[in-house]
Design a protein around this motif. Structure first.
Motif, PDB file in Angstrom:
ATOM      1  N   ALA A 117       0.841  -1.197   0.000  1.00  0.00           N
ATOM      2  CA  ALA A 117       0.000   0.000   0.000  1.00  0.00           C
ATOM      3  C   ALA A 117       0.877   1.248   0.000  1.00  0.00           C
ATOM      4  O   ALA A 117       1.886   1.316   0.704  1.00  0.00           O
ATOM      5  CB  ALA A 117      -0.920  -0.015   1.219  1.00  0.00           C
ATOM      6  N   ARG A 118       0.504   2.199  -0.821  1.00  0.00           N
ATOM      7  CA  ARG A 118       1.237   3.471  -0.875  1.00  0.00           C
ATOM      8  C   ARG A 118       0.543   4.467   0.043  1.00  0.00           C
ATOM      9  O   ARG A 118      -0.681   4.583   0.041  1.00  0.00           O
ATOM     10  CB  ARG A 118       1.255   4.020  -2.305  1.00  0.00           C
ATOM     11  N   ASP A 119       1.329   5.214   0.823  1.00  0.00           N
ATOM     12  CA  ASP A 119       0.731   6.128   1.789  1.00  0.00           C
ATOM     13  C   ASP A 119       0.754   7.581   1.329  1.00  0.00           C
ATOM     14  O   ASP A 119       0.370   8.477   2.086  1.00  0.00           O
ATOM     15  CB  ASP A 119       1.408   5.996   3.157  1.00  0.00           C
ATOM     16  N   LEU A 120       1.193   7.834   0.087  1.00  0.00           N
ATOM     17  CA  LEU A 120       1.119   9.163  -0.496  1.00  0.00           C
ATOM     18  C   LEU A 120       0.502   9.041  -1.888  1.00  0.00           C
ATOM     19  O   LEU A 120       0.753   8.062  -2.600  1.00  0.00           O
ATOM     20  CB  LEU A 120       2.506   9.801  -0.615  1.00  0.00           C
ATOM     21  N   PRO A 121      -0.299  10.009  -2.307  1.00  0.00           N
ATOM     22  CA  PRO A 121      -0.880   9.935  -3.653  1.00  0.00           C
ATOM     23  C   PRO A 121       0.206  10.043  -4.718  1.00  0.00           C
ATOM     24  O   PRO A 121       1.213  10.724  -4.532  1.00  0.00           O
ATOM     25  CB  PRO A 121      -1.831  11.137  -3.698  1.00  0.00           C
ATOM     26  N   LEU A 122      -0.004   9.351  -5.848  1.00  0.00           N
ATOM     27  CA  LEU A 122       0.956   9.351  -6.935  1.00  0.00           C
ATOM     28  C   LEU A 122       0.451  10.208  -8.086  1.00  0.00           C
ATOM     29  O   LEU A 122      -0.759  10.313  -8.312  1.00  0.00           O
ATOM     30  CB  LEU A 122       1.195   7.922  -7.435  1.00  0.00           C
ATOM     31  N   LEU A 123       1.373  10.798  -8.808  1.00  0.00           N
ATOM     32  CA  LEU A 123       0.996  11.534 -10.006  1.00  0.00           C
ATOM     33  C   LEU A 123       0.383  10.567 -11.018  1.00  0.00           C
ATOM     34  O   LEU A 123       0.695   9.370 -11.017  1.00  0.00           O
ATOM     35  CB  LEU A 123       2.209  12.236 -10.586  1.00  0.00           C
ATOM     36  N   PRO A 124      -0.482  11.058 -11.895  1.00  0.00           N
ATOM     37  CA  PRO A 124      -1.250  10.157 -12.768  1.00  0.00           C
ATOM     38  C   PRO A 124      -0.416   9.164 -13.565  1.00  0.00           C
ATOM     39  O   PRO A 124      -0.820   8.003 -13.722  1.00  0.00           O
ATOM     40  CB  PRO A 124      -1.994  11.132 -13.689  1.00  0.00           C
ATOM     41  N   TYR A 125       0.755   9.555 -14.063  1.00  0.00           N
ATOM     42  CA  TYR A 125       1.524   8.634 -14.903  1.00  0.00           C
ATOM     43  C   TYR A 125       2.117   7.467 -14.107  1.00  0.00           C
ATOM     44  O   TYR A 125       2.549   6.468 -14.691  1.00  0.00           O
ATOM     45  CB  TYR A 125       2.617   9.383 -15.676  1.00  0.00           C
TER      46      TYR A 125
END
Length: 408
Positions: A273-281
């Motif tokens: 699980a990632r705990d920071l949002p990722l840029l769309p790409y």
């Protein structure tokens, strides 16, 4: 047809028909002739000769001294060839043609199976990056501010990628301990390993056109174990401000076998699980297939297991790495190789480098041949791995082996 066929494998053989990795080999009677081969059990099938004998339309593609022509042929050809190879080693009617083209593995010489175009190495394990940060920045943040926003990487040296079994000459370079008044030159005294997985690009891309996450399988042919040997003392002195250079470029070892991605469908798994949002790409939350691979790696030094890093714990996936590597418009070439970065898990016995295992030399490993903080001359390092296969089988990856020789 022989009474006992080499194609009658022991139950559960991890190099069975569900695997079929590709390599390049030569024989003692024709040492100068390199041939494309496929491993089945303890044998290597001469793929080009088999394709010719069985009338395959891909015969000329497989009668090559390198994997690169097949890599460049694209995903449809990859699928067709794999389907044909599976039939050749499983359908009894083909045995009379195939058996004479099988060579015992211990009777051939294995070579680097592809011509490396570019080599890039990443830094994708949160556990590894956190450990390194704690070692070198004990009073600061373990991870750099950019780490969870993009896959960090560096461009390595394609010309020093070598096949498993190639000796590693201890590199020399500048080093400077914090207490030293000036740098000194000499053999590295902190020679290390990095247990990694390498991904091999087949289909190239156009300059100026990024490769999106969903096109990973259109471009990446397969994967291989990789050991990114590292001179930690040289690296520590040179890497500010531009990053790894001579501490890494002296040698990178890869397996003699490339496992096609299709052999690892049962090993696909969700990344952590990632705990920071990722840029769309880079955002793979809605990806059609799981981006991680459940690979179980074992690291041995002089025959003793020192670590078992789990690849499933990698924060950044190979698809994200490919998307980031090309998002600026950089093009892919057939034969591009990119490494995952050191694979480390959350437990002490899952760390993929001696830097972490010994905490930069503070805590020596107790081996039967004596204590180790970093590698000594004569040490032999072997990486092996397996992944879950179809119907409860295992898919083995080809080993990566290297022995340390004294500096030149």
């Amino acid at each position: 047809m022989s009474e006992h066929s080499p194609l009658d494998l022991a139950e559960g053989d991890p190099f069975g028909p569900h695997n079929l990795p590709y390599g390049v080999f030569s024989t003692a009677d024709e040492p100068g002739r390199r041939r494309l081969g496929v491993r089945i059990g303890g044998y290597v099938l001469d793929a080009g000769a088999a394709a010719h004998a069985l009338g395959s339309p891909y015969a000329s593609l497989l009668a090559q001294p390198s994997l690169n022509p097949l890599l460049a042929a694209g995903r449809t050809a990859w699928r067709d060839v794999r389907r044909a190879l599976t039939a050749w080693v499983t359908v009894p009617a083909h045995r009379a043609d195939v058996e004479p083209l099988l060579h015992p593995l211990d009777a051939v010489t294995l070579h680097l199976p592809y011509e490396v175009a570019d080599y890039v190495d990443f830094y994708a394990s949160e556990h590894h990056a956190t450990n390194v940060g704690r070692i070198f920045r004990p009073d600061g943040d373990a991870l750099t501010p950019n780490w969870k926003h993009l896959p960090i990487g560096y461009h390595g040296r394609a010309g020093t990628v070598v096949v498993s079994g190639t000796d590693v000459v201890r590199p020399s370079g500048q080093r400077k301990a914090p207490s030293d008044p000036a740098p000194v030159f000499g053999p590295s005294i902190k020679l290390d390993i990095e247990a990694e997985v390498g991904f091999l690009v087949g289909t190239p891309s156009e300059l100026g056109r990024p490769v999106p996450l969903g096109d990973f399988r259109e471009h990446v042919f397969g994967l291989t174990l990789l050991n990114d040997w590292s001179a930690r003392d040289v690296q520590a002195w040179e890497y500010v401000p531009l990053g790894p250079f001579l501490g890494k470029s002296f040698q990178t070892s890869v397996s003699a076998w490339v496992t096609p991605l299709e052999a690892l469908d049962a090993a696909r798994t969700a990344p952590p699980a990632r705990d920071l949002p990722l840029l769309p790409y880079l955002d793979d939350a809605d990806a059609e297939e799981q981006g991680g691979f459940d690979l179980r790696i074992t690291v041995e030094i002089n025959g003793e297991v020192v670590s078992e890093p789990p690849f499933s714990s990698m924060y950044w996936t190979a698809a994200q790495q490919l998307a980031h590597m090309t998002v600026n418009g950089a093009s892919l070439r057939t034969g591009d190789l990119y490494g995952s970065g050191t694979v480390s898990g959350p437990e002490t016995n899952q760390r993929g480098s001696l830097l972490e295992l010994t905490w930069n030399g503070r805590d020596a490993l107790e081996l039967s041949g004596g204590k180790r903080t970093f590698l000594e001359d004569g040490d032999e390092v072997v990486l092996t791995a397996w992944a879950p296969g179809p119907d409860g089988t295992r898919v083995a990856l080809g080993e990566v082996r290297g022995r340390i020789l004294p500096s030149a």
